[in-house]
Design a protein around this motif. Structure first.
Motif, mmCIF file in Angstrom:
data_model
loop_
_atom_site.group_PDB
_atom_site.id
_atom_site.type_symbol
_atom_site.label_atom_id
_atom_site.label_comp_id
_atom_site.label_asym_id
_atom_site.label_seq_id
_atom_site.Cartn_x
_atom_site.Cartn_y
_atom_site.Cartn_z
ATOM 1 N N SER A 1 0.819 -1.206 0.000
ATOM 2 C CA SER A 1 0.000 0.000 0.000
ATOM 3 C C SER A 1 0.855 1.259 0.000
ATOM 4 N N SER B 1 -4.055 -1.432 2.513
ATOM 5 C CA SER B 1 -4.569 -2.183 1.368
ATOM 6 C C SER B 1 -6.087 -2.313 1.425
ATOM 7 N N CYS C 1 -7.082 -4.656 -6.021
ATOM 8 C CA CYS C 1 -7.101 -5.016 -4.603
ATOM 9 C C CYS C 1 -7.295 -6.516 -4.418
#
Length: 438
Positions: free
Chosen positions: A357, A375, A397
């Motif tokens: 992330s 994330s 994702c």
């Protein structure tokens, strides 16, 4: 609602296995260890214990020759104690490292093969229609009145059981709700999210356990400052990955929950986390009211405009004419410069080390866009796009992970401490969402 609940059947598990020191005292456990080693593709670790090796050599040879589920089943017959199963694998150091494609651990591979063939725990005929809400159904396991929308895009939810009635909201494809009542003219009275109304019964399927499982996700949300993902359901086993507080993982294995461990999927490999440091929930799509849809679309438009203005101000567009597509390509091109640089948990430096992330956050910061260092939070930024419509620069994702799409089915991401920042096929694991910023 317990979905994808994995159980080892009583027929498979008949006797208790006991361990003393480093010696495996159950022949069944020895045979299981052999099968587990086969599943992980590592057999030479058995040389550490000649006595145990002699006890499993015949089973190993047979399993190597056939690699059939039936042979794996035979090799574990008589094992009941789950802690003993874990001890067997740890004793022989099976499952030392995850594979590049995050295949299941030795433990999961062997046991999952057995479960695939023998798990008959859920009897659909015994599922009752007694729950009033999805949340209650989650607690009781009763899914008989749980419905799933099966439409091309969405079906309107109306105030009354008539196509002339006021539209209250939308029940999107694969959304989940509860059937409260059924009318004589072919309508269901449903409740989903903040919408309570009527839909044509032709557009929803009710009480289909497999379908419900396929559209829901078992989620473990991290409550500790740092959550370690272990190779086996034991704190003494290797750590494959870690996540910060607030991030979440997809649960894929419940069979060791009674001894405090859950099987999860993460970028470092499928592994196990302690139930002590996560909160469990079930995630699914719900209906959306007209008011909620209007508010969401307004917010997404504002965020998109803000991102576009930031990109223009940063002067980072890839062409002379600004457009969302060209900026997305510029994001992808910029990110690719850092392939080969290190992965560092909690980091955000594109050159000295970053986690997944942090990588996405720092790349977009170069274009004037602020994103969260999480994330799971990245699944709510920008706006959703269908994976089939993904463009370079989109955020992809996964369970416990996030990446940047670069086109042609590829992503660039800060993967693990072993790989650093790499390019991968984007379908290497299940995609939870694709989000677009510009």
């Amino acid at each position: 609602m317990k979905k994808n609940l994995i159980k080892i059947t009583a027929a498979m598990l008949a006797a208790v296995t006991v361990f003393s020191g480093s010696q495996v005292t159950s022949e069944a456990a020895k045979r299981f260890a052999g099968a587990g080693a086969l599943a992980a593709g590592t057999l030479d670790s058995f040389s550490d214990n000649k006595e145990a090796t002699a006890g499993v050599s015949a089973s190993i040879e047979k399993a190597m020759q056939s690699a059939k589920v039936s042979d794996l089943m035979a090799s574990v017959e008589g094992i009941e104690d789950k802690e003993a199963i874990v001890a067997a694998l740890e004793n022989y150091k099976v499952g030392i490292a995850p594979t590049p494609k995050s295949e299941k651990t030795a433990l999961s591979s062997a046991v999952q093969a057995l479960i695939t063939e023998t798990n008959k725990a859920a009897d659909d005929s015994e599922i009752l229609a007694s729950s009033e809400t999805v949340e209650e159904a989650e607690k009781t396991g009763n899914v008989g009145n749980i419905c799933v929308a099966q439409v091309n895009d969405y079906v309107n939810v109306r105030k009354e059981a008539s196509e002339d009635s006021e539209i209250l909201g939308k029940l999107y494809d694969k959304s989940v709700g509860v059937v409260l009542d059924e009318t004589e003219n072919g309508w269901y009275h449903i409740s989903s999210g903040d919408v309570d109304g009527y839909v044509k019964s032709d557009y929803v399927v009710v009480g289909d356990l497999d379908l419900i499982k396929s559209v829901t996700r078992n989620v473990a949300t991290v409550t500790a400052e740092t959550l370690y993902i272990h190779a086996l359901p034991s704190a003494d086993s290797d750590v494959w990955d870690q996540l910060p507080k607030g991030d979440d993982l997809t649960v894929i294995d419940f069979q060791f929950q009674d001894i405090g461990w859950l099987g999860v999927t993460a970028d470092g490999g499928d592994g196990y986390v302690s139930t002590e440091y996560v909160d469990l929930s079930v995630e699914f799509v719900k209906a959306e009211s007209k008011e909620a849809e209007a508010a969401r679309l307004k917010k997404e438009a504002e965020e998109r405009q803000k991102a576009n203005q930031a990109a223009k101000a940063s002067g980072k567009t890839s062409g002379s004419k600004y457009s969302g597509g060209s900026t997305g390509s510029a994001v992808a091109d910029f990110a690719l410069q850092f392939v080969g640089n290190p992965y560092v948990y909690g980091g955000s430096s594109l050159t000295n080390g970053t986690d997944c992330s942090g990588f996405v956050m720092s790349v977009y910061a170069n274009f004037g866009v602020g994103l969260p260092h999480s994330s799971s939070a990245d699944r709510s930024v920008g706006y959703a796009v269908d994976p089939g419509s993904a463009q370079p620069g989109d955020i992809v994702c996964y369970s416990g992970h996030v990446a940047l799409y670069i086109g042609n089915g590829k992503i660039v991401h800060a993967s693990t401490s072993k790989t650093g920042i790499i390019v991968s096929d984007w379908g290497y694991k299940s995609i939870l969402a694709v989000r677009r910023i510009f």
